[in-house]
Design an enzyme around this catalytic site. Sequence first.
Site, PDB file in Angstrom:
ATOM      1  N   ASP A  88      -2.533  -8.178  -0.770  1.00 51.72           N
ATOM      2  CA  ASP A  88      -3.461  -7.412  -1.598  1.00 51.72           C
ATOM      3  C   ASP A  88      -4.882  -7.829  -1.236  1.00 51.72           C
ATOM      4  OD1 ASP A  88      -2.831  -5.665  -4.340  1.00 51.72           O
ATOM      5  OD2 ASP A  88      -4.898  -6.371  -4.189  1.00 51.72           O
ATOM      6  N   LEU A 109      -6.342  -3.208   4.266  1.00 53.79           N
ATOM      7  CA  LEU A 109      -5.671  -2.251   5.139  1.00 53.79           C
ATOM      8  C   LEU A 109      -6.522  -1.849   6.334  1.00 53.79           C
ATOM      9  CD1 LEU A 109      -4.021   0.204   2.563  1.00 53.79           C
ATOM     10  CD2 LEU A 109      -2.988  -1.765   3.712  1.00 53.79           C
ATOM     11  N   GLY A 145      -3.522   1.356  -1.757  1.00 46.76           N
ATOM     12  CA  GLY A 145      -4.294   2.570  -1.564  1.00 46.76           C
ATOM     13  C   GLY A 145      -4.925   3.013  -2.868  1.00 46.76           C
ATOM     14  N   ILE A 146      -5.693   4.093  -2.803  1.00 51.12           N
ATOM     15  CA  ILE A 146      -6.317   4.667  -3.999  1.00 51.12           C
ATOM     16  C   ILE A 146      -5.261   5.468  -4.747  1.00 51.12           C
ATOM     17  CG2 ILE A 146      -8.075   6.274  -4.841  1.00 51.12           C
ATOM     18  CD1 ILE A 146      -9.746   5.546  -2.372  1.00 51.12           C
ATOM     19  N   SER A 199       3.782  10.516  -3.582  1.00 51.05           N
ATOM     20  CA  SER A 199       3.493  10.888  -4.963  1.00 51.05           C
ATOM     21  C   SER A 199       3.987  12.283  -5.290  1.00 51.05           C
ATOM     22  CB  SER A 199       1.980  10.838  -5.213  1.00 51.05           C
ATOM     23  OG  SER A 199       1.656  11.338  -6.499  1.00 51.05           O
ATOM     24  N   ASN A 200       4.388  12.473  -6.536  1.00 55.20           N
ATOM     25  CA  ASN A 200       4.733  13.801  -7.037  1.00 55.20           C
ATOM     26  C   ASN A 200       3.542  14.759  -6.984  1.00 55.20           C
ATOM     27  OD1 ASN A 200       3.519  14.138 -10.048  1.00 55.20           O
ATOM     28  ND2 ASN A 200       4.040  11.991  -9.696  1.00 55.20           N
ATOM     29  N   TYR A 249      -6.210  13.793  -3.912  1.00 54.87           N
ATOM     30  CA  TYR A 249      -5.258  12.689  -3.833  1.00 54.87           C
ATOM     31  C   TYR A 249      -3.927  13.183  -3.274  1.00 54.87           C
ATOM     32  CZ  TYR A 249      -1.833   9.273  -5.523  1.00 54.87           C
ATOM     33  OH  TYR A 249      -0.791   8.382  -5.623  1.00 54.87           O
ATOM     34  N   LYS A 279      -1.656  12.283   0.292  1.00 52.45           N
ATOM     35  CA  LYS A 279      -0.240  11.933   0.373  1.00 52.45           C
ATOM     36  C   LYS A 279       0.522  12.870   1.322  1.00 52.45           C
ATOM     37  CE  LYS A 279      -0.273   8.326  -2.261  1.00 52.45           C
ATOM     38  NZ  LYS A 279       0.042   6.985  -1.727  1.00 52.45           N
ATOM     39  N   ARG A 327       4.030  15.654 -20.632  1.00 49.98           N
ATOM     40  CA  ARG A 327       4.414  15.878 -19.232  1.00 49.98           C
ATOM     41  C   ARG A 327       5.444  14.859 -18.768  1.00 49.98           C
ATOM     42  NH1 ARG A 327       2.274  13.970 -14.263  1.00 49.98           N
ATOM     43  NH2 ARG A 327       2.726  15.389 -12.512  1.00 49.98           N
TER      44      ARG A 327
END
Length: 267
Positions: free
Chosen positions: A36, A54, A75-76, A113-114, A138, A142, A176
Amino acid sequence: MSAHIGTTVITGAAGRIGHTLRTALRADADRLVLLDRRPLQAEAANETCLKADLADLGALEDAFIGADAVVHLAGIPDEAPLPDLLADNVVGTHHVLEAARRTGVRRVVLASSNRLTGAYPIHHTVFPDEPPRPDGLYGVSKVAVEALGQLYADKFGLQVVALRIGSFEAEPTETRHLATWLSPRDLVGFTRAALTATGVTYTAAYAVSANTRRFWDLTAGQTQLGYRPLDNAADFAADFPDDDPFWTGGPQGGRYADPGYTLPHLP
């Protein structure tokens, strides 16, 4: 359930998901290498903590030497200006995959990510092989992360699993989440399966609990990784109104798909 995962590197180990995984996978590993930008302290004899960015490909190579697998979480994690997302999420993932290639790491598990498909309507069940419909910048990052994973699997023979992570919470906290919740137990289950499944070349799978109201297909996780989620957000349904506007047919991303969520991050 446990499984042997050899020497495994976790990037972004200081985050919520990283903390959950290091705690759960510690007993499965010969060694956990925890990376990290923030300093970390080892909590067990088989943990090694390293501070690395990274952007530093050389530091990643050094950290990956002797590793069997990498779980890439760093990552963000939300909407941001595209140049920042490209630097941290896309170039950062490229460096992770390239360091893995150079050091002979056999498997890389990518935190996708979804939100990569958040613009699909809620009445549509999305399969991982359908075209991306990101709900913001975002999500776009991905899409690129998964494309890089596919490239390194096809061209260089890495075994790559992209987990499209749902809403990771101890319990659902909004309507949600009745569709998108990923419980800590299922997070660990999906990750352990992604690290140990046989016959993997490239797999993209939704990592979400067995929610009755989910709108993502779980077949890839079950057939290619061998994991069937255990928890169900329906157990918490009484905490949320049945007439919430989310269920009227908007996008799966909910508020993340609103123009106002992205506008502050545009030039």
